[in-house]
Design a protein around this motif. Structure first.
Motif, short mmCIF file in Angstrom:
data_model
loop_
_atom_site.label_atom_id
_atom_site.label_comp_id
_atom_site.label_asym_id
_atom_site.label_seq_id
_atom_site.Cartn_x
_atom_site.Cartn_y
_atom_site.Cartn_z
N ARG A 190 30.68 39.01 48.94
CA ARG A 190 29.32 38.97 48.02
C ARG A 190 28.02 37.53 49.27
O ARG A 190 26.97 38.58 49.73
CB ARG A 190 29.58 38.33 47.04
CG ARG A 190 28.10 38.54 45.86
CD ARG A 190 28.04 39.01 44.27
NE ARG A 190 28.93 38.91 44.11
CZ ARG A 190 29.58 38.04 42.95
NH1 ARG A 190 28.50 37.21 43.08
NH2 ARG A 190 30.38 38.80 42.13
N GLU A 191 28.59 36.95 49.72
CA GLU A 191 27.72 35.98 50.33
C GLU A 191 27.50 37.08 52.26
O GLU A 191 25.64 37.02 52.69
CB GLU A 191 28.68 35.05 51.27
CG GLU A 191 28.93 33.85 50.29
CD GLU A 191 27.95 32.94 50.24
OE1 GLU A 191 27.72 32.25 50.69
OE2 GLU A 191 26.80 33.41 49.42
N GLN A 192 28.08 37.90 52.26
CA GLN A 192 28.12 38.77 53.68
C GLN A 192 26.84 39.29 53.38
O GLN A 192 26.27 39.38 54.51
CB GLN A 192 29.86 39.46 54.04
CG GLN A 192 30.18 38.43 55.04
CD GLN A 192 31.52 38.96 55.11
OE1 GLN A 192 31.90 39.91 55.02
NE2 GLN A 192 32.25 38.12 56.07
N VAL A 193 26.83 40.29 52.34
CA VAL A 193 25.91 41.51 51.54
C VAL A 193 25.19 41.35 51.23
O VAL A 193 23.86 40.85 51.94
CB VAL A 193 25.87 41.92 50.31
CG1 VAL A 193 25.02 42.49 50.19
CG2 VAL A 193 27.69 43.00 50.65
N GLY A 194 24.89 39.21 50.91
CA GLY A 194 23.08 38.21 50.76
C GLY A 194 22.54 38.69 52.35
O GLY A 194 21.81 38.24 52.16
N ALA A 249 33.49 29.12 42.19
CA ALA A 249 35.04 29.46 41.57
C ALA A 249 36.37 29.63 42.41
O ALA A 249 37.89 28.63 41.80
CB ALA A 249 35.13 31.48 41.15
N PRO A 250 35.68 29.85 43.84
CA PRO A 250 37.18 29.57 44.08
C PRO A 250 37.78 28.26 45.01
O PRO A 250 39.24 28.23 44.29
CB PRO A 250 36.70 30.31 46.30
CG PRO A 250 35.34 31.01 44.88
CD PRO A 250 35.32 30.21 44.28
N PRO A 251 37.14 27.60 45.44
CA PRO A 251 37.56 26.01 44.85
C PRO A 251 37.81 25.38 43.13
O PRO A 251 39.35 25.14 43.98
CB PRO A 251 36.76 25.29 45.39
CG PRO A 251 35.21 25.96 44.89
CD PRO A 251 35.42 27.28 45.57
N ALA A 284 43.72 33.45 42.99
CA ALA A 284 42.07 32.50 43.57
C ALA A 284 42.18 32.98 45.14
O ALA A 284 40.83 33.19 45.66
CB ALA A 284 43.26 31.29 44.32
N ASP A 285 42.58 33.66 45.46
CA ASP A 285 42.79 34.55 47.25
C ASP A 285 41.42 35.99 46.54
O ASP A 285 40.87 35.86 47.38
CB ASP A 285 44.21 35.18 47.33
CG ASP A 285 45.20 34.49 48.43
OD1 ASP A 285 44.09 33.55 48.07
OD2 ASP A 285 45.37 34.90 48.41
N ARG A 286 41.69 35.98 45.95
CA ARG A 286 41.37 37.43 45.59
C ARG A 286 39.73 37.13 45.16
O ARG A 286 38.54 37.79 45.92
CB ARG A 286 41.61 38.16 44.12
CG ARG A 286 42.35 39.54 44.50
CD ARG A 286 41.61 40.95 44.04
NE ARG A 286 40.95 40.68 43.01
CZ ARG A 286 42.22 40.56 41.33
NH1 ARG A 286 43.29 40.80 41.23
NH2 ARG A 286 41.48 41.15 39.95
N ILE A 287 39.40 35.84 44.42
CA ILE A 287 38.04 35.30 44.32
C ILE A 287 37.58 35.20 45.20
O ILE A 287 36.36 35.58 45.24
CB ILE A 287 37.90 34.84 42.81
CG1 ILE A 287 38.52 33.27 42.81
CG2 ILE A 287 38.08 36.02 42.06
CD1 ILE A 287 38.51 32.42 41.85
N THR A 288 38.37 34.47 46.11
CA THR A 288 37.64 33.77 47.32
C THR A 288 36.94 35.12 48.18
O THR A 288 35.63 35.10 48.83
CB THR A 288 38.23 33.39 47.73
OG1 THR A 288 39.26 32.24 46.95
CG2 THR A 288 37.97 32.50 48.83
#
Ligand SMILES: Nc1ncnc2c1ncn2[C@@H]1O[C@H](COP(=O)(O)OP(=O)(O)O)[C@@H](O)[C@H]1O
Ligand SMILES: [Mg+2]
Lengths: 250, 287
Positions: B280-284, B210-212, B270-274
């Motif tokens: 979320r990645e960090q949590v993962g 989604a971000p890119p 775009a900034d927000r979803i990035t």
């Protein structure tokens, strides 16, 4: 439990071979399992346990041999692999659950999309299973909110809920922290009560001795020794078996 | 477990906090002063250039801006419509191209090659050339039964052709980033190849890219201005006409500012979803 019909194995494997390039990973393996039985597949790392299970589930193309499921040859080239996989469940070491789906939806996905059940029917089946393994309150949670043991139990239940003719478990406790292994083994013990037919690759020897009906020891891609669980562990005959058992059972 | 409300920081902790607060306010002061100083220097440098008064008159004329504004805004409406249709087309065609690339069966070899060649070709070809080729080539064919094709549609086609190549690569990266065990697990439950793709792989892949994708959308948003070269009266073209009438460049500035205003919500989004995704990645990773 009803009497076992020894003339009609649920699954039968004869002369199964698997080569990767020049490497012989399975060198002609025979195996059979009867309804309601648990067969434990043991052997050191690299002996071919996973490959064996993957061949049975038709994930790997076999190099030779034949496999029958309830008398039907599923190793013929023209077989519909998707149909076979509907009958054979498989659970892997890790990374099993679908990260984008809730626990409930993980279990209902195939019930709905493969078995064509309505959402209500599928939810009912899934919730009954979740209740049974004590995770009913996690139905709406996502996999990353669950412990490894809870995830693995969900993955097993997801496969069992489809009522497979054979369930293949590939070292389902190997990726877990030691204190989480017990709850997964407990579930497998429970499944035996329901009459699920299971082939499990495992390193949990004492568990295998407890619940397995038959133990197969794979060594370098061939069956070095096999037998009824109690007898197998009490009186191993093969030298390789003895070495392997003494290495793991200290 | 001790109660947090009972907690009294020690003298050492209080000293650390005081020091950090002091350091923070000093940094804020320094950055304020330096920004101001830089702004002043830039302003003086600009206004003291010999041509400044001429540039000022021909680019920043308020009356011209007011006259041009409604026309340019009208044109922007056309850009918006083109943007919406192009974005939808790009998503569909880009996804198809990406899916073709992932087919492993030898039967689909031609599709795989086509997708690959297509992506290479259109990623290398400048958009402006695609616009010329489509904009003047397709009408030149005089396709029977089609009649006159509007410049808007030609613009949409050109944008879809080019942007699909980029978006296909984004989708492909997303699909390949999903761990193979997810597909394996799906197949072992009896789901077919296409079911595994549709129900398991794609939903996760799309979330991940989604971000890119949003970044490509932001680029598309300004590139719709290029359809003016086909003669469509969009914001840029309208500004050009106003420039010719008033002999003053201010309308370009008006069009430019409108494009920026149009882009800001998308850029923020775009900034927000990035950011959300990074979190979320960090949590993962922590788990
Ligand atoms: N895709 C593959 N390509 C080549 N060699 C493989 C492949 N998969 C497994 N092997 C090899 O097959 C052997 C048996 O592997 P595996 O079945 O995973 O053993 P186990 O599960 O008993 O640890 C190993 O030596 C492994 O390196
Ligand atoms: Mg293995």
């Amino acid at each position: 439990m009803s009497e076992i019909d020894w003339n009609n194995p649920r699954l039968k494997v004869r002369g199964l071979r698997k080569h990767f390039d020049q490497k012989v990973v399975l060198g002609g393996v025979d195996l059979e399992i009867y309804p309601g039985q648990i067969v434990a597949l043991i052997g050191s790392s690299g002996s071919g346990k996973s490959t064996m299970l993957r061949c049975i589930n038709l994930i790997e193309t076999i190099s030779d041999g034949q496999i029958w499921l309830e008398g039907e040859d599923i190793s013929v080239a023209a077989i519909d692999q998707d149909l076979v996989r509907r009958e054979i469940g498989m659970v892997f070491q890790s990374y099993n659950l679908f990260a984008h789906l809730s626990i409930l939806d993980n279990i209902t996905l195939a019930l709905r999309n493969v078995q064509g059940k309505t959402k209500a029917e599928a939810d009912k089946i899934a919730l009954a299973w979740l209740d049974r393994i004590g995770l009913a309150d996690k139905a709406e949670s996502y996999p990353d909110k669950l412990s490894g043991g809870q995830q693995q139990r969900t993955a097993i239940v997801r496969a069992v809920a489809l009522n497979p003719k054979v369930l293949l478990l590939d070292e389902v406790t190997s990726a877990l922290d030691p204190e989480l292994v017990g709850e997964v083994l407990e579930l497998i013990r429970d499944l035996k009560q329901t009459g699920t037919t299971i082939i499990m690759a495992t390193h949990e020897l004492s568990f295998a001795r407890d619940v397995a009906d038959w133990v197969v020891f794979l060594d370098k891609g061939v069956v070095a020794e096999e037998g009824e669980a109690a007898e197998f562990f009490a009186n191993p005959k093969n030298q390789r078996t003895k070495e392997f058992l003494s290495r793991l059972q200290r | 477990m001790s109660d947090i409300s009972q907690f009294k920081p020690s003298a050492a902790e209080l000293e650390r906090r005081r020091f950090r607060a002091q350091k923070r306010s000093r940094s804020i002061m320094v950055s304020l002063v330096s920004t101001l100083a830089f702004g002043l220097v830039a302003w003086f440098a600009l206004t003291s250039t010999p041509g400044w008064s001429r540039v000022n008159a021909s680019f920043f004329d308020w009356n011209t801006a007011v006259t041009a504004f409604p026309k340019v805004l009208d044109g922007l409406w056309l850009n918006l419509r083109v943007l919406v249709f192009a974005a939808i087309g790009v998503l569909i065609f880009g996804l198809l191209l990406a899916l073709m690339r992932t087919l492993r069966n030898p039967v689909f070899f031609p599709l795989r090659i086509f997708s690959r060649a297509y992506v290479d070709f259109f990623r290398g070809l400048p958009l402006i050339i695609v616009l010329y080729l489509v904009g003047f080539g397709i009408p030149g064919l005089r396709l029977p039964g089609v009649g006159r094709i509007s410049t808007e549609l030609l613009g949409v086609i050109a944008l879809v052709l080019t942007y699909s190549a980029y978006v296909a690569e984004v989708f492909r990266a997303g699909i390949e980033s999903i761990h193979p065990s997810q597909r394996l697990a799906a197949r072992s439950l009896g789901l077919s190849y296409s079911q595994s793709m549709r129900l398991v792989v794609l939903p996760q892949a799309i979330r991940r890219v989604a971000p890119p994708l949003m970044n490509d959308f932001v680029s598309l948003q300004k590139d719709v201005g290029l359809i003016s070269i086909l003669g469509a009266i969009d914001a840029v073209r309208a500004a050009q006409i106003q420039v010719a009438i008033s002999a003053n460049f201010t309308p370009y500035l008006v069009a430019g500012l409108l494009f920026v205003l149009l882009a800001i919500p998308s850029i923020r989004f775009a900034d927000r979803i990035t950011e959300k995704f990074a979190k979320r990645e960090q949590v993962g990773n922590a788990l």
